[in-house]
Design a protein around this motif. Structure first.
Motif, PDB file in Angstrom:
ATOM      1  N   SER A   1       0.836  -1.197   0.000  1.00  0.00           N
ATOM      2  CA  SER A   1       0.000   0.000   0.000  1.00  0.00           C
ATOM      3  C   SER A   1       0.876   1.253   0.000  1.00  0.00           C
ATOM      4  O   SER A   1       2.069   1.205   0.312  1.00  0.00           O
ATOM      5  N   GLU A   2       0.256   2.355  -0.358  1.00  0.00           N
ATOM      6  CA  GLU A   2       0.977   3.620  -0.463  1.00  0.00           C
ATOM      7  C   GLU A   2       1.661   4.000   0.849  1.00  0.00           C
ATOM      8  O   GLU A   2       2.760   4.573   0.842  1.00  0.00           O
ATOM      9  N   ASP A   3       1.055   3.655   1.991  1.00  0.00           N
ATOM     10  CA  ASP A   3       1.670   4.007   3.276  1.00  0.00           C
ATOM     11  C   ASP A   3       2.850   3.100   3.639  1.00  0.00           C
ATOM     12  O   ASP A   3       3.495   3.317   4.668  1.00  0.00           O
ATOM     13  N   GLN A   4       3.157   2.123   2.802  1.00  0.00           N
ATOM     14  CA  GLN A   4       4.326   1.264   3.013  1.00  0.00           C
ATOM     15  C   GLN A   4       5.483   1.661   2.086  1.00  0.00           C
ATOM     16  O   GLN A   4       6.463   0.939   1.970  1.00  0.00           O
ATOM     17  N   THR A   5       5.313   2.810   1.450  1.00  0.00           N
ATOM     18  CA  THR A   5       6.346   3.312   0.535  1.00  0.00           C
ATOM     19  C   THR A   5       6.587   4.787   0.801  1.00  0.00           C
ATOM     20  O   THR A   5       5.784   5.461   1.448  1.00  0.00           O
ATOM     21  N   ARG A   6       7.691   5.262   0.260  1.00  0.00           N
ATOM     22  CA  ARG A   6       8.000   6.693   0.286  1.00  0.00           C
ATOM     23  C   ARG A   6       8.174   7.128  -1.164  1.00  0.00           C
ATOM     24  O   ARG A   6       8.975   6.559  -1.902  1.00  0.00           O
ATOM     25  N   PHE A   7       7.379   8.126  -1.585  1.00  0.00           N
ATOM     26  CA  PHE A   7       7.473   8.643  -2.949  1.00  0.00           C
ATOM     27  C   PHE A   7       8.828   9.325  -3.129  1.00  0.00           C
ATOM     28  O   PHE A   7       9.247  10.121  -2.290  1.00  0.00           O
ATOM     29  N   LEU A   8       9.503   8.997  -4.238  1.00  0.00           N
ATOM     30  CA  LEU A   8      10.801   9.599  -4.521  1.00  0.00           C
ATOM     31  C   LEU A   8      10.751  10.557  -5.700  1.00  0.00           C
ATOM     32  O   LEU A   8      11.251  11.672  -5.606  1.00  0.00           O
ATOM     33  N   ARG A   9      10.168  10.122  -6.807  1.00  0.00           N
ATOM     34  CA  ARG A   9      10.098  10.995  -7.988  1.00  0.00           C
ATOM     35  C   ARG A   9       9.205  10.385  -9.056  1.00  0.00           C
ATOM     36  O   ARG A   9       8.777   9.247  -8.939  1.00  0.00           O
ATOM     37  N   GLN A  10       8.972  11.181 -10.092  1.00  0.00           N
ATOM     38  CA  GLN A  10       8.147  10.767 -11.230  1.00  0.00           C
ATOM     39  C   GLN A  10       8.823  11.259 -12.495  1.00  0.00           C
ATOM     40  O   GLN A  10       9.470  12.314 -12.476  1.00  0.00           O
ATOM     41  N   THR A  11       8.677  10.510 -13.589  1.00  0.00           N
ATOM     42  CA  THR A  11       9.270  10.971 -14.846  1.00  0.00           C
ATOM     43  C   THR A  11       8.663  12.312 -15.243  1.00  0.00           C
ATOM     44  O   THR A  11       7.499  12.592 -14.959  1.00  0.00           O
ATOM     45  N   ALA A  12       9.469  13.114 -15.911  1.00  0.00           N
ATOM     46  CA  ALA A  12       9.043  14.460 -16.295  1.00  0.00           C
ATOM     47  C   ALA A  12       7.971  14.442 -17.378  1.00  0.00           C
ATOM     48  O   ALA A  12       7.161  15.359 -17.467  1.00  0.00           O
ATOM     49  N   ASP A  13       7.966  13.404 -18.194  1.00  0.00           N
ATOM     50  CA  ASP A  13       7.049  13.370 -19.332  1.00  0.00           C
ATOM     51  C   ASP A  13       6.670  11.931 -19.642  1.00  0.00           C
ATOM     52  O   ASP A  13       7.171  10.994 -19.035  1.00  0.00           O
ATOM     53  N   TRP A  14       5.795  11.778 -20.624  1.00  0.00           N
ATOM     54  CA  TRP A  14       5.411  10.460 -21.111  1.00  0.00           C
ATOM     55  C   TRP A  14       6.593   9.832 -21.842  1.00  0.00           C
ATOM     56  O   TRP A  14       7.325  10.511 -22.558  1.00  0.00           O
ATOM     57  N   LEU A  15       6.742   8.535 -21.690  1.00  0.00           N
ATOM     58  CA  LEU A  15       7.695   7.741 -22.457  1.00  0.00           C
ATOM     59  C   LEU A  15       6.886   6.678 -23.196  1.00  0.00           C
ATOM     60  O   LEU A  15       5.910   6.154 -22.652  1.00  0.00           O
ATOM     61  N   THR A  16       7.266   6.360 -24.431  1.00  0.00           N
ATOM     62  CA  THR A  16       6.479   5.408 -25.214  1.00  0.00           C
ATOM     63  C   THR A  16       7.312   4.205 -25.632  1.00  0.00           C
ATOM     64  O   THR A  16       8.534   4.285 -25.748  1.00  0.00           O
ATOM     65  N   TYR A  17       6.602   3.102 -25.831  1.00  0.00           N
ATOM     66  CA  TYR A  17       7.211   1.943 -26.487  1.00  0.00           C
ATOM     67  C   TYR A  17       6.162   1.289 -27.373  1.00  0.00           C
ATOM     68  O   TYR A  17       4.965   1.353 -27.096  1.00  0.00           O
ATOM     69  N   ASP A  18       6.640   0.678 -28.450  1.00  0.00           N
ATOM     70  CA  ASP A  18       5.781  -0.044 -29.380  1.00  0.00           C
ATOM     71  C   ASP A  18       5.869  -1.539 -29.111  1.00  0.00           C
ATOM     72  O   ASP A  18       6.956  -2.070 -28.839  1.00  0.00           O
ATOM     73  N   LEU A  19       4.744  -2.193 -29.216  1.00  0.00           N
ATOM     74  CA  LEU A  19       4.712  -3.653 -29.160  1.00  0.00           C
ATOM     75  C   LEU A  19       5.277  -4.213 -30.463  1.00  0.00           C
ATOM     76  O   LEU A  19       5.200  -3.552 -31.510  1.00  0.00           O
TER      77      LEU A  19
END
Length: 163
Positions: free
Chosen positions: A71-89
């Motif tokens: 659960s969220e209370d069992q973690t500490r938020f560190l960071r998030q990517t600045a933008d969307w990243l994509t990949y193709d199947l």
């Protein structure tokens, strides 16, 4: 959907909005699980679709809980990517994944640190996506991940300073 799509058909498909989670431990290990739906071991980090009413961070908390029991209370938020990243199947997979409606995924990635003991991880909590898990070095996970996701993993690890 037809099993064969032309390159033009594929290019016209959108990307599926998704979130990925890099969960690390205090020693810098990266959580990796092996997918239950693959014939041979396929390691990856938790990820999943973003619901229409969710932010990437909210989706990350929900997906992490569903896939690992953390659960969220069992973690500490560190960071998030600045933008969307994509990949193709791979083209041969597109007709069968997500009903053939997407060419791949666009992802925001969230990095959290596990603050609970390892035994809090419960792969059978809700959505059984993984049959096993381990802490890996980012460099080792890059070798283990399916090739079509390798570039996005490398970009995420680089942005988060893990490689």
């Amino acid at each position: 959907m037809s099993a064969a799509l032309s390159p033009a058909d594929i290019a016209a498909l959108p990307y599926r909005p998704c979130v990925g989670i890099v969960m690390v431990n205090a020693a810098g290990g990266v959580f990796a699980g092996t997918r239950v739906d693959m014939d041979k071991p396929a390691w990856q980090m938790p990820q999943g679709g973003i619901d229409a009413d969710e932010t990437p961070r909210q989706a990350a908390a929900r997906e992490l809980l569903e896939e690992t029991g953390i659960s969220e209370d069992q973690t500490r938020f560190l960071r998030q990517t600045a933008d969307w990243l994509t990949y193709d199947l791979p083209p041969e997979v597109i007709p069968y994944r997500w009903g053939g409606k997407f060419r791949g995924q666009k992802q925001h990635w969230v990095m959290v640190e596990l603050t609970a003991p390892d035994d809090a991880i419960d792969l059978s909590y809700q959505d059984v996506e993984f049959s096993d898990w381990q802490w890996m070095r980012a460099q080792d996970l890059l070798v283990q991940i399916v090739p079509f996701k390798r570039d996005i993993y490398a970009a995420v690890f680089q942005e988060f300073g893990l490689i």
